[in-house]
Scaffold this active site. Sequence first.
Site, PDB file in Angstrom:
ATOM      1  N   ARG A  43       0.072 -10.181 -17.504  1.00  0.00           N
ATOM      2  CA  ARG A  43       0.889 -11.076 -17.374  1.00  0.00           C
ATOM      3  C   ARG A  43       1.655 -11.026 -16.009  1.00  0.00           C
ATOM      4  O   ARG A  43       1.860 -11.995 -15.146  1.00  0.00           O
ATOM      5  CB  ARG A  43       2.122 -11.150 -18.374  1.00  0.00           C
ATOM      6  CG  ARG A  43       1.805 -12.415 -19.158  1.00  0.00           C
ATOM      7  CD  ARG A  43       3.129 -12.383 -20.310  1.00  0.00           C
ATOM      8  NE  ARG A  43       2.562 -12.607 -21.496  1.00  0.00           N
ATOM      9  CZ  ARG A  43       2.723 -11.865 -22.602  1.00  0.00           C
ATOM     10  NH1 ARG A  43       3.818 -11.197 -22.823  1.00  0.00           N
ATOM     11  NH2 ARG A  43       2.049 -12.338 -23.673  1.00  0.00           N
ATOM     12  N   THR A  72      -0.725   1.259 -25.790  1.00  0.00           N
ATOM     13  CA  THR A  72      -1.050   0.999 -24.362  1.00  0.00           C
ATOM     14  C   THR A  72      -1.746  -0.549 -24.184  1.00  0.00           C
ATOM     15  O   THR A  72      -1.405  -1.104 -23.175  1.00  0.00           O
ATOM     16  CB  THR A  72      -1.926   1.957 -23.885  1.00  0.00           C
ATOM     17  OG1 THR A  72      -1.389   3.297 -24.131  1.00  0.00           O
ATOM     18  CG2 THR A  72      -2.490   1.582 -22.512  1.00  0.00           C
ATOM     19  N   ASN A 127       2.478   5.183 -34.968  1.00  0.00           N
ATOM     20  CA  ASN A 127       1.454   6.008 -35.190  1.00  0.00           C
ATOM     21  C   ASN A 127       0.202   5.031 -35.306  1.00  0.00           C
ATOM     22  O   ASN A 127      -0.903   5.267 -35.302  1.00  0.00           O
ATOM     23  CB  ASN A 127       1.248   6.602 -36.469  1.00  0.00           C
ATOM     24  CG  ASN A 127       2.259   7.973 -36.590  1.00  0.00           C
ATOM     25  OD1 ASN A 127       2.475   8.349 -35.424  1.00  0.00           O
ATOM     26  ND2 ASN A 127       3.100   8.104 -37.760  1.00  0.00           N
TER      27      ASN A 127
END
Length: 190
Positions: free
Chosen positions: A42, A33, A28
């Site tokens: 990366r 994202t 929650n």
Amino acid sequence: MRRRKEVQDRRLAERTQEKGLVIIHTGNGKGKTTAALGMVMRSLGHGHRVAIVQFIKGAWEPAEKAILEKFSDQLVFHAMGEGFTWETQDRDRDIAKAQAAWGKALEYIQDSAYRLVLLDEVNVALKLGYLTPDQVQAGLDQKPDRSHVILTGRGAPAPLIETADLVTEMKLVKHPFREQGIKAQAGIEF
């Protein structure tokens, strides 16, 4: 510290296996994202090809899409939803959009040219019944050995958590929207 270094060196020497991972960011709290996009950056930095398919999001142009367009030779980005499910009010259309996004995602999951595939908010589509855990697991089972897939969103289903290699749960401790009545802000929430 010398002893700690010896232990750590031994652990590193014992870890010789390499494989593509199934990664879940759920919970929650904020940051699911965002953490996944860090992995995208990366991967791009290592020269890998990356695919992002956003479920639910798509009624607006995501800011992350604008900045990531600079990597168009390495990255494909599809925002395929219609926005917040409480806004659309058309379950059949939402299901069709999620199924279309899943079809597109499956193309990238199966393609060994893509080292990382991000399925953003797919857990929400699963939680709402737009996709099934069996359907997604069957797709993940088709992933090439060295490819990674990240599934984000609240409410990741237990069967996928069980089979994933890495699961992180973001815990909400405090949020300005709830506690202070502060609206969502560009660069922070979207």
